[in-house]
Design a protein around this motif. Structure first.
Motif, PDB file in Angstrom:
ATOM      1  N   ARG A  43      56.462  45.153  21.039  1.00 13.22           N
ATOM      2  CA  ARG A  43      57.082  45.431  19.728  1.00 13.22           C
ATOM      3  C   ARG A  43      58.616  45.402  19.862  1.00 13.22           C
ATOM      4  O   ARG A  43      59.323  44.843  19.020  1.00 13.22           O
ATOM      5  N   GLU A  50      44.604  41.162  22.810  1.00 16.01           N
ATOM      6  CA  GLU A  50      44.420  42.170  21.759  1.00 16.01           C
ATOM      7  C   GLU A  50      45.772  42.713  21.276  1.00 16.01           C
ATOM      8  O   GLU A  50      46.001  42.846  20.075  1.00 16.01           O
ATOM      9  N   ALA A  51      46.672  42.984  22.216  1.00 15.14           N
ATOM     10  CA  ALA A  51      47.996  43.514  21.831  1.00 15.14           C
ATOM     11  C   ALA A  51      48.767  42.478  21.010  1.00 15.14           C
ATOM     12  O   ALA A  51      49.452  42.818  20.040  1.00 15.14           O
ATOM     13  N   PHE A  87      51.803  47.263  24.337  1.00 14.36           N
ATOM     14  CA  PHE A  87      51.953  47.143  22.884  1.00 14.36           C
ATOM     15  C   PHE A  87      53.371  47.529  22.449  1.00 14.36           C
ATOM     16  O   PHE A  87      54.038  46.800  21.711  1.00 14.36           O
ATOM     17  N   ARG A 106      39.605  43.624  20.321  1.00 15.08           N
ATOM     18  CA  ARG A 106      39.407  44.078  18.935  1.00 15.08           C
ATOM     19  C   ARG A 106      40.315  43.266  18.022  1.00 15.08           C
ATOM     20  O   ARG A 106      41.348  42.768  18.457  1.00 15.08           O
ATOM     21  N   GLY A 107      39.919  43.122  16.771  1.00 11.41           N
ATOM     22  CA  GLY A 107      40.764  42.360  15.838  1.00 11.41           C
ATOM     23  C   GLY A 107      40.211  40.985  15.541  1.00 11.41           C
ATOM     24  O   GLY A 107      40.718  40.273  14.683  1.00 11.41           O
ATOM     25  N   LEU A 134      47.453  39.937  19.200  1.00 11.68           N
ATOM     26  CA  LEU A 134      46.774  39.742  17.905  1.00 11.68           C
ATOM     27  C   LEU A 134      47.290  40.731  16.861  1.00 11.68           C
ATOM     28  O   LEU A 134      47.574  40.371  15.719  1.00 11.68           O
ATOM     29  N   ALA A 135      47.438  41.984  17.298  1.00 13.03           N
ATOM     30  CA  ALA A 135      47.854  43.035  16.370  1.00 13.03           C
ATOM     31  C   ALA A 135      49.285  42.847  15.893  1.00 13.03           C
ATOM     32  O   ALA A 135      49.687  43.395  14.868  1.00 13.03           O
ATOM     33  N   GLN A 136      50.078  42.052  16.618  1.00 11.85           N
ATOM     34  CA  GLN A 136      51.492  41.888  16.233  1.00 11.85           C
ATOM     35  C   GLN A 136      51.799  40.490  15.706  1.00 11.85           C
ATOM     36  O   GLN A 136      52.958  40.107  15.546  1.00 11.85           O
ATOM     37  N   LEU A 141      41.524  40.560  12.005  1.00 11.75           N
ATOM     38  CA  LEU A 141      42.957  40.240  11.901  1.00 11.75           C
ATOM     39  C   LEU A 141      43.193  38.753  11.643  1.00 11.75           C
ATOM     40  O   LEU A 141      44.181  38.372  11.006  1.00 11.75           O
ATOM     41  N   LYS A 177      45.425  38.051   8.353  1.00 11.13           N
ATOM     42  CA  LYS A 177      46.745  37.429   8.609  1.00 11.13           C
ATOM     43  C   LYS A 177      46.711  35.908   8.489  1.00 11.13           C
ATOM     44  O   LYS A 177      47.716  35.255   8.795  1.00 11.13           O
TER      45      LYS A 177
END
Ligand code: NAP
Length: 310
Positions: A185, A205-206, A181, A236-237, A208-210, A241, A245
């Motif tokens: 970033r 998952e990583a 993650f 998750r997400g 999706l969050a970004q 998400l 988003k």
């Protein structure tokens, strides 16, 4: 190889855990007699694909491979009798192996999955997983051609260095080094507009969050789930998400795009000819080494398109 014997690799047992050499057996049969409407083929190269392992779990976009049959994937044998209607004439080009790599399923999957599903725009950030593999290495290079900031996710420092130094990716994340993650970033500081997903699981998952608002996720495959028992929980997400988003997450099968193949091949050929698209092939010698080559592909041994020269 003798021209009177047909060596065949059989899948003797469907694996319930990790795929191993014990699941295969080299066997010998006579050369098949083609029936009416069939063609007798002498096999020269066998494409190895992560999906070969997924077919052992059950029916997908094709029937499942069953125990005690010749392993599928072009047919793991010296000769095959195949209905002529299932064959298509390929252009004569050198090296012939490019018909299995950049001008075959891998190149077309990368092309359509990225351009038709991911729809990258100039200046956007594109992230691709299994980035040093056959599909991923082409995805990243096409995204560079389209003017994107490109980040590859791959296993190991050598592969990551190769993506950046040889293939021209802007950055690479070694997922085996932990802290995906955080590394992602840093590699994609403006967030992700297009994620080309070859692996599913924690890496999905990583990403999706970004994702940025209105980002696109092209679901190409889920190799992290193929070899062994798939994880019981999804990333998750989903769907939270995706809603917040306004993401588009779309699966595809390359066969859906075959009517547009000529245009894709034209583009791929011109990029290869101009040196903008480098073709990486990983050719293993000998039919008897096919099981080992597939097991190695699932473990990340390959760089680019893995195939066996029979
Ligand atoms: N939708 C379609 O029509 C279509 C068509 C063709 C292929 N595909 C999909 O495209 C993907 C790539 O397939 P391919 O045949 O071209 O194989 P590939 O990318 O040449 O090789 C597979 C690579 O996946 C990586 N990998 C293995 N286990 C992993 C894990 N748990 N997490 C992350 N990465 C892992 C390994 O590299 P590392 O060293 O980086 O781990 C390995 O080299 C697969 O998901 C396949 O099913 C889809």
């Amino acid at each position: 190889m003798s021209d009177t014997v047909n060596r065949q690799i059989l899948l003797v047992e469907k694996p319930t855990g990790k795929l191993g050499p014990e699941h295969f057996k080299l066997s010998k049969a006579g050369i098949p007699e083609p029936n009416d409407g069939e063609v007798l083929l002498k096999v020269r190269y066998i494409s190895l694909d992560a999906a070969n392992r997924a077919w052992m779990h059950g029916a997908t976009y094709r029937a499942a491979v069953e125990a005690n049959t010749v392993m599928a994937g072009g047919g793991w044998q010296d000769f095959a009798a195949v209905p002529a209607k299932h064959l298509s004439k390929m252009p004569k080009l050198e090296p012939m192996t490019h018909l299995l790599s950049v001008y075959g399923i891998a190149g077309l999957t990368a092309y359509f999955g990225l351009l038709d599903i991911g729809k990258p725009r100039d200046g956007e950030t594109v992230v691709v997983s299994a980035a040093a593999g056959s599909v991923g290495s082409i995805v990243g290079q096409i995204a560079k051609i389209r003017g994107c900031h490109v980040v590859g996710i791959a296993g190991g420092k050598d592969k990551c260095d190769w993506l950046v130094n040889e293939l021209g990716f802007d950055a690479a994340v070694d997922y085996k080094d932990g802290a995906v993650f955080k590394a992602l970033r840093a590699a994609a500081p403006n967030g992700i507009d297009v994620y080309f997903d070859n692996v599913g699981g924690d890496i999905l998952e990583a990403c999706l969050a970004q994702m940025n608002n209105r980002g696109r996720i092209a679901c190409c495959g889920a190799i992290s789930q193929y070899d062994g028992v798939p994880s019981a929980t999804g990333p998750r997400g989903v769907p939270g998400l995706i809603v917040v988003k306004r993401l588009v997450m779309q699966g595809f099968i390359v066969m859906d795009f075959m009517e547009q193949r000529d245009q894709a091949l034209k583009d791929l050929q011109s990029w290869v000819a101009s040196g903008k698209l480098k073709v990486q092939e990983d050719v293993i010698g000998g039919l008897e080494n096919t099981p080992k080559a597939l097991i190695g592909l699932l473990a990340g041994e390959n760089r680019g398109k893995r195939m066996v020269k029979v």
